[in-house]
Design a protein around this motif. Sequence first.
Motif, PDB file in Angstrom:
ATOM      1  N   GLN A 171      26.692  30.000 -18.017  1.00  0.00           N
ATOM      2  CA  GLN A 171      27.982  30.625 -17.722  1.00  0.00           C
ATOM      3  C   GLN A 171      28.255  31.769 -18.692  1.00  0.00           C
ATOM      4  O   GLN A 171      28.772  32.820 -18.312  1.00  0.00           O
ATOM      5  CB  GLN A 171      29.106  29.585 -17.819  1.00  0.00           C
ATOM      6  CG  GLN A 171      30.473  30.122 -17.392  1.00  0.00           C
ATOM      7  CD  GLN A 171      30.550  30.376 -15.899  1.00  0.00           C
ATOM      8  OE1 GLN A 171      30.132  29.530 -15.113  1.00  0.00           O
ATOM      9  NE2 GLN A 171      31.069  31.532 -15.501  1.00  0.00           N
TER      10      GLN A 171
ATOM     11  N   TYR B 293      26.126  34.635 -17.463  1.00  0.00           N
ATOM     12  CA  TYR B 293      26.690  35.256 -16.267  1.00  0.00           C
ATOM     13  C   TYR B 293      27.925  36.097 -16.609  1.00  0.00           C
ATOM     14  O   TYR B 293      28.063  37.231 -16.149  1.00  0.00           O
ATOM     15  CB  TYR B 293      27.076  34.186 -15.239  1.00  0.00           C
ATOM     16  CG  TYR B 293      27.953  34.737 -14.143  1.00  0.00           C
ATOM     17  CD1 TYR B 293      27.409  35.450 -13.080  1.00  0.00           C
ATOM     18  CD2 TYR B 293      29.342  34.571 -14.199  1.00  0.00           C
ATOM     19  CE1 TYR B 293      28.221  35.988 -12.091  1.00  0.00           C
ATOM     20  CE2 TYR B 293      30.155  35.110 -13.211  1.00  0.00           C
ATOM     21  CZ  TYR B 293      29.596  35.803 -12.165  1.00  0.00           C
ATOM     22  OH  TYR B 293      30.404  36.348 -11.198  1.00  0.00           O
ATOM     23  N   ASP B 294      28.829  35.553 -17.413  1.00  0.00           N
ATOM     24  CA  ASP B 294      30.047  36.279 -17.770  1.00  0.00           C
ATOM     25  C   ASP B 294      29.714  37.585 -18.497  1.00  0.00           C
ATOM     26  O   ASP B 294      30.327  38.627 -18.256  1.00  0.00           O
ATOM     27  CB  ASP B 294      30.945  35.412 -18.650  1.00  0.00           C
ATOM     28  CG  ASP B 294      31.573  34.250 -17.886  1.00  0.00           C
ATOM     29  OD1 ASP B 294      31.604  34.294 -16.643  1.00  0.00           O
ATOM     30  OD2 ASP B 294      32.037  33.287 -18.541  1.00  0.00           O
TER      31      ASP B 294
ATOM     32  N   CYS C 155      26.821  39.305 -18.339  1.00  0.00           N
ATOM     33  CA  CYS C 155      26.197  40.229 -17.383  1.00  0.00           C
ATOM     34  C   CYS C 155      27.246  40.838 -16.459  1.00  0.00           C
ATOM     35  O   CYS C 155      27.214  42.040 -16.166  1.00  0.00           O
ATOM     36  CB  CYS C 155      25.147  39.494 -16.550  1.00  0.00           C
ATOM     37  SG  CYS C 155      23.643  39.033 -17.437  1.00  0.00           S
ATOM     38  N   ASN C 156      28.175  40.024 -16.004  1.00  0.00           N
ATOM     39  CA  ASN C 156      29.207  40.503 -15.088  1.00  0.00           C
ATOM     40  C   ASN C 156      30.072  41.574 -15.745  1.00  0.00           C
ATOM     41  O   ASN C 156      30.439  42.566 -15.124  1.00  0.00           O
ATOM     42  CB  ASN C 156      30.076  39.331 -14.635  1.00  0.00           C
ATOM     43  CG  ASN C 156      30.933  39.666 -13.436  1.00  0.00           C
ATOM     44  OD1 ASN C 156      30.543  40.461 -12.589  1.00  0.00           O
ATOM     45  ND2 ASN C 156      32.101  39.056 -13.362  1.00  0.00           N
TER      46      ASN C 156
ATOM     47  N   HIS D 272      21.651  33.593  -9.383  1.00  0.00           N
ATOM     48  CA  HIS D 272      22.717  34.497  -8.940  1.00  0.00           C
ATOM     49  C   HIS D 272      22.121  35.862  -8.619  1.00  0.00           C
ATOM     50  O   HIS D 272      21.183  36.311  -9.277  1.00  0.00           O
ATOM     51  CB  HIS D 272      23.780  34.660 -10.025  1.00  0.00           C
ATOM     52  CG  HIS D 272      24.811  35.703  -9.690  1.00  0.00           C
ATOM     53  ND1 HIS D 272      25.827  35.475  -8.790  1.00  0.00           N
ATOM     54  CD2 HIS D 272      24.966  36.986 -10.114  1.00  0.00           C
ATOM     55  CE1 HIS D 272      26.568  36.576  -8.673  1.00  0.00           C
ATOM     56  NE2 HIS D 272      26.071  37.500  -9.459  1.00  0.00           N
TER      57      HIS D 272
ATOM     58  N   SER E  75      20.801  40.367 -11.188  1.00  0.00           N
ATOM     59  CA  SER E  75      20.333  39.074 -10.686  1.00  0.00           C
ATOM     60  C   SER E  75      19.886  38.219 -11.864  1.00  0.00           C
ATOM     61  O   SER E  75      19.472  38.728 -12.909  1.00  0.00           O
ATOM     62  CB  SER E  75      19.191  39.243  -9.681  1.00  0.00           C
ATOM     63  OG  SER E  75      18.038  39.772 -10.314  1.00  0.00           O
ATOM     64  N   ILE E  76      19.993  36.907 -11.687  1.00  0.00           N
ATOM     65  CA  ILE E  76      19.546  35.929 -12.677  1.00  0.00           C
ATOM     66  C   ILE E  76      18.703  34.897 -11.945  1.00  0.00           C
ATOM     67  O   ILE E  76      19.109  34.373 -10.904  1.00  0.00           O
ATOM     68  CB  ILE E  76      20.726  35.224 -13.375  1.00  0.00           C
ATOM     69  CG1 ILE E  76      21.668  36.238 -14.030  1.00  0.00           C
ATOM     70  CG2 ILE E  76      20.214  34.225 -14.419  1.00  0.00           C
ATOM     71  CD1 ILE E  76      22.941  35.609 -14.602  1.00  0.00           C
TER      72      ILE E  76
ATOM     73  N   VAL F  76      16.686  38.354 -16.209  1.00  0.00           N
ATOM     74  CA  VAL F  76      17.891  39.082 -15.817  1.00  0.00           C
ATOM     75  C   VAL F  76      17.457  40.489 -15.443  1.00  0.00           C
ATOM     76  O   VAL F  76      16.823  41.176 -16.253  1.00  0.00           O
ATOM     77  CB  VAL F  76      18.929  39.130 -16.960  1.00  0.00           C
ATOM     78  CG1 VAL F  76      20.100  40.037 -16.572  1.00  0.00           C
ATOM     79  CG2 VAL F  76      19.418  37.739 -17.308  1.00  0.00           C
TER      80      VAL F  76
ATOM     81  N   LEU G  27      27.818  27.530 -11.780  1.00  0.00           N
ATOM     82  CA  LEU G  27      28.472  28.752 -12.238  1.00  0.00           C
ATOM     83  C   LEU G  27      29.870  28.852 -11.660  1.00  0.00           C
ATOM     84  O   LEU G  27      30.108  28.491 -10.510  1.00  0.00           O
ATOM     85  CB  LEU G  27      27.673  29.985 -11.810  1.00  0.00           C
ATOM     86  CG  LEU G  27      26.446  30.363 -12.644  1.00  0.00           C
ATOM     87  CD1 LEU G  27      25.756  31.560 -12.008  1.00  0.00           C
ATOM     88  CD2 LEU G  27      26.824  30.677 -14.070  1.00  0.00           C
TER      89      LEU G  27
ATOM     90  N   TYR H  37      32.470  31.652 -10.643  1.00  0.00           N
ATOM     91  CA  TYR H  37      32.521  33.085 -10.399  1.00  0.00           C
ATOM     92  C   TYR H  37      33.954  33.573 -10.553  1.00  0.00           C
ATOM     93  O   TYR H  37      34.813  33.297  -9.714  1.00  0.00           O
ATOM     94  CB  TYR H  37      31.995  33.410  -9.000  1.00  0.00           C
ATOM     95  CG  TYR H  37      30.565  32.979  -8.821  1.00  0.00           C
ATOM     96  CD1 TYR H  37      29.541  33.708  -9.406  1.00  0.00           C
ATOM     97  CD2 TYR H  37      30.242  31.839  -8.105  1.00  0.00           C
ATOM     98  CE1 TYR H  37      28.226  33.318  -9.265  1.00  0.00           C
ATOM     99  CE2 TYR H  37      28.927  31.441  -7.952  1.00  0.00           C
ATOM    100  CZ  TYR H  37      27.917  32.186  -8.535  1.00  0.00           C
ATOM    101  OH  TYR H  37      26.616  31.788  -8.392  1.00  0.00           O
TER     102      TYR H  37
END
Length: 263
Positions: free
Chosen positions: A14, A17-18, A20-21, A79, A85-86, A177, A228, A230
């Motif tokens: 998480q 992802y956060d 990367c986002n 994701h 992408s991951i 990634v 995850l 989102y």
Amino acid sequence: MEKLYTMEERPKIQVLYDACNGIFSQKELPCFQQIQWLKNILDIFEAVDVGIDEFSLHGTPQGLICGHTVSDITYIHIHECDKFSIGVFCFPAGAVFPLHDHPGMTVLSKLLYGSLYVKAYDWLKVEKSSCGIISGVASTVMDGMLNAPCDTSILFPRSGGNIHSFTALTPCAILDVLSPPYSQQLGRPSTYFSDFSIPSLPGYAILEEKNLPEDLVVKGARYLGPRLRYVCIDFKRKMLLKHHSQARPYLGSTSSNAELGNV
């Protein structure tokens, strides 16, 4: 309403992802400090953080993927969006992922377990023939082994070994990634190459585009790691994320991360 993770509760995936986002959703390209921050996040990952048991030879009571029982190259999709992408590639011993490129991409790769032989190149001079075949001269960036645990590797569109191949010396897995991800429609296809060393120029090779190898089989597997969440990051939080990544790399949950809130 579903509860959001607090900073202390967030699984590593998480956190990744956060980050990367926030970073890859910016209008401008990521700066070096932001990429370094992502690298530091990936550096602390272990196989179990993405739902893989690297030790068991049989089923696991936790319902994880048994890394040592994978019989084909296997991709675990975590994701993908238009920005990044991951995912995880799992390899059985002896598997080969042929020489391929990453057009216009930044790629961070973390070897989670096992040993891998890597050959990587960057273009010195590249051209496309009248029939659309890509070829050129490339310099060798890496020709050697990686053994876990090791640092996350980073490649850029024109440096870092953008064209590479993998040979699994033992069962192994790579957390990747990619930003932006592959897209045939947007001019980012995956292109495969043959390499021919230049005897008079050690460290250099001729690369020539080739068709997708017929013996390349990549199977898919369901992601079994932490779920995850989102969450849309608004402009203010994105600016905080940017400022934080430039100020210091993420090295774990500390009080200095509180400014980001529960994202």
